[in-house]
Enzyme design. Structure first.
Site, PDB file in Angstrom:
ATOM      1  N   LYS A 100      38.858  45.877  42.074  1.00 46.38           N
ATOM      2  CA  LYS A 100      37.602  46.478  41.608  1.00 46.38           C
ATOM      3  C   LYS A 100      37.590  47.944  42.042  1.00 46.38           C
ATOM      4  O   LYS A 100      36.594  48.485  42.521  1.00 46.38           O
ATOM      5  CB  LYS A 100      36.408  45.722  42.194  1.00 46.38           C
ATOM      6  CG  LYS A 100      35.064  46.074  41.543  1.00 46.38           C
ATOM      7  CD  LYS A 100      34.980  45.667  40.080  1.00 46.38           C
ATOM      8  CE  LYS A 100      33.591  45.991  39.512  1.00 46.38           C
ATOM      9  NZ  LYS A 100      33.496  45.697  38.075  1.00 46.38           N
TER      10      LYS A 100
ATOM     11  N   ASP B 199      36.356  41.359  37.180  1.00 45.22           N
ATOM     12  CA  ASP B 199      35.438  40.708  36.249  1.00 45.22           C
ATOM     13  C   ASP B 199      36.100  40.477  34.889  1.00 45.22           C
ATOM     14  O   ASP B 199      35.920  39.427  34.260  1.00 45.22           O
ATOM     15  CB  ASP B 199      34.129  41.491  36.114  1.00 45.22           C
ATOM     16  CG  ASP B 199      34.311  42.994  36.072  1.00 45.22           C
ATOM     17  OD1 ASP B 199      35.241  43.505  36.711  1.00 45.22           O
ATOM     18  OD2 ASP B 199      33.515  43.676  35.403  1.00 45.22           O
TER      19      ASP B 199
ATOM     20  N   ASP C 117      39.830  33.889  46.465  1.00 48.86           N
ATOM     21  CA  ASP C 117      39.075  32.666  46.689  1.00 48.86           C
ATOM     22  C   ASP C 117      38.338  32.259  45.422  1.00 48.86           C
ATOM     23  O   ASP C 117      38.365  31.097  45.001  1.00 48.86           O
ATOM     24  CB  ASP C 117      38.085  32.900  47.837  1.00 48.86           C
ATOM     25  CG  ASP C 117      37.529  31.612  48.408  1.00 48.86           C
ATOM     26  OD1 ASP C 117      37.999  30.522  48.020  1.00 48.86           O
ATOM     27  OD2 ASP C 117      36.611  31.685  49.250  1.00 48.86           O
TER      28      ASP C 117
ATOM     29  N   TYR D 218      36.349  38.800  54.214  1.00 47.13           N
ATOM     30  CA  TYR D 218      36.467  37.624  55.076  1.00 47.13           C
ATOM     31  C   TYR D 218      36.957  37.983  56.480  1.00 47.13           C
ATOM     32  O   TYR D 218      37.282  37.105  57.263  1.00 47.13           O
ATOM     33  CB  TYR D 218      37.421  36.602  54.452  1.00 47.13           C
ATOM     34  CG  TYR D 218      36.856  35.854  53.263  1.00 47.13           C
ATOM     35  CD1 TYR D 218      35.689  36.271  52.633  1.00 47.13           C
ATOM     36  CD2 TYR D 218      37.486  34.729  52.767  1.00 47.13           C
ATOM     37  CE1 TYR D 218      35.175  35.592  51.546  1.00 47.13           C
ATOM     38  CE2 TYR D 218      36.981  34.029  51.674  1.00 47.13           C
ATOM     39  CZ  TYR D 218      35.826  34.470  51.069  1.00 47.13           C
ATOM     40  OH  TYR D 218      35.316  33.782  49.987  1.00 47.13           O
TER      41      TYR D 218
END
Length: 331
Positions: A170, A203, A227, A123
């Protein structure tokens, strides 16, 4: 008396923002409201999404209650929310998610807080068009940004007697960027030996939340994951209409509901004001009016528990004004 910048916003923004203002005023806390708008409606009137008067007001007051603001999708305009967060360096986005009575929440034992880094990651707004067929977005993760959001999460855990912080990442794929975030999280965790620390790949974290949300307490993560996961967790507790948020910097706080401007129901008195009202309670905590903040939370809880005044998203037929009035009348 505290001076607060109130940004009504677009769509349902004015309805829920002024509902929150009404509830705050009902507590008796002395607030001087400086009402200045931003967003798509403001652009139509002034030619600017974020007028200079708003930036001046925020710079002066340092406390903001904000309604949702519309940013056109795919039109080349940078998100107004992102712009404000970067302009005022409100690096910590804090979103409490708690099961409440009388809602459509799938669980009755959720009580977690998402700490989302608020100024960098994907972002950061660094995008390029390579050619007609290829585009590029750059993910920015810094040591400074990572350390300070993880510090906020652990500090909150300690102050609120929370037991566990989970770093979401991740790093198995993005070894350099998320790897740096994870290294920073580990270094901060060592300073808080009394608080359990764990790590989850994003995930897997999604799956864990929809199956075992009661196992989690404080979640801290880079911008994009925060988010997505906070919206996912909102579904666990009954929807976006119930979830408040705060954007905190070193000497500034901007408080807003997690949900968007919902232009399809604007002006129909269908909007659920609870998320914005609960955001105003977070604002009162911030200005050290904790007793009034807790009164608001208790009033919201009682109204939901009674079940008489619920908006359409909660399975009822109450208007925005009716549920707001019911909350205001609670002691």
């Amino acid at each position: 008396m505290t001076r607060v910048t109130l940004i009504p916003g677009d769509g349902i923004g004015p309805e829920v923002a002024f509902a929150a203002k009404e509830v705050v005023d009902a507590t008796g806390v002395k607030i001087e409201w400086d009402i200045v708008n931003a967003g798509a409606d403001t652009y139509k009137k002034t030619g600017s999404f974020i007028p200079k008067t708003l930036l001046e007001s925020i710079s002066k007051n340092r406390v903001v209650l904000k309604g949702p603001i519309t940013t056109p999708i795919g039109k080349g305009f940078k998100s107004i929310n992102v712009t404000l967060r970067q302009k005022f360096d409100t690096y910590a986005n804090i979103r409490p998610l708690k099961s409440m009575p009388g809602t459509k929440g799938r669980f009755d034992n959720v009580d977690l807080v998402v700490f989302r880094e608020n100024t960098e990651g994907l972002y950061a707004g660094i995008e390029h068009k390579i050619n007609e067929d290829v585009t590029e977005a750059i993910k920015v993760i810094t040591k400074k940004g990572s350390i300070r959001i993880v510090e906020e999460a652990f500090k909150y855990a300690k102050e609120q007697n929370r037991k566990k912080v989970t770093a979401v990442h991740k790093a198995n794929i993005m070894k350099i960027t998320d790897g740096l975030f994870l290294d920073c999280a580990k270094s901060v965790a060592k300073k808080y030996p009394d608080i359990e620390y764990e790590e989850k790949i994003v995930d897997n974290m999604c799956m864990q939340l929809v199956m075992y949300p009661e196992k989690y307490d404080i979640l801290v993560m880079p911008n994009l994951y925060g988010d997505i996961l906070s919206d996912l967790a909102s579904g666990l507790v009954g929807g976006l209409g119930l979830v408040p948020g705060a954007n905190i910097g070193s000497d500034i706080g901007i408080f807003e509901a997690v949900h968007g401007s919902a232009p399809d129901i604007a002006g129909k008195s269908l909007a659920n004001p609870i998320a914005c009202i609960m955001s105003s309670a977070m604002m009162l905590d911030y200005i050290d009016e904790k007793q009034a903040a807790n009164r608001i939370r208790k009033a919201v809880w009682t109204v939901l528990e009674e079940g008489k005044w619920k908006t359409k998203d909660l399975g009822g037929n109450a208007t925005t004004e009716e549920i707001t009035n019911a909350i205001c009348k609670k002691p």
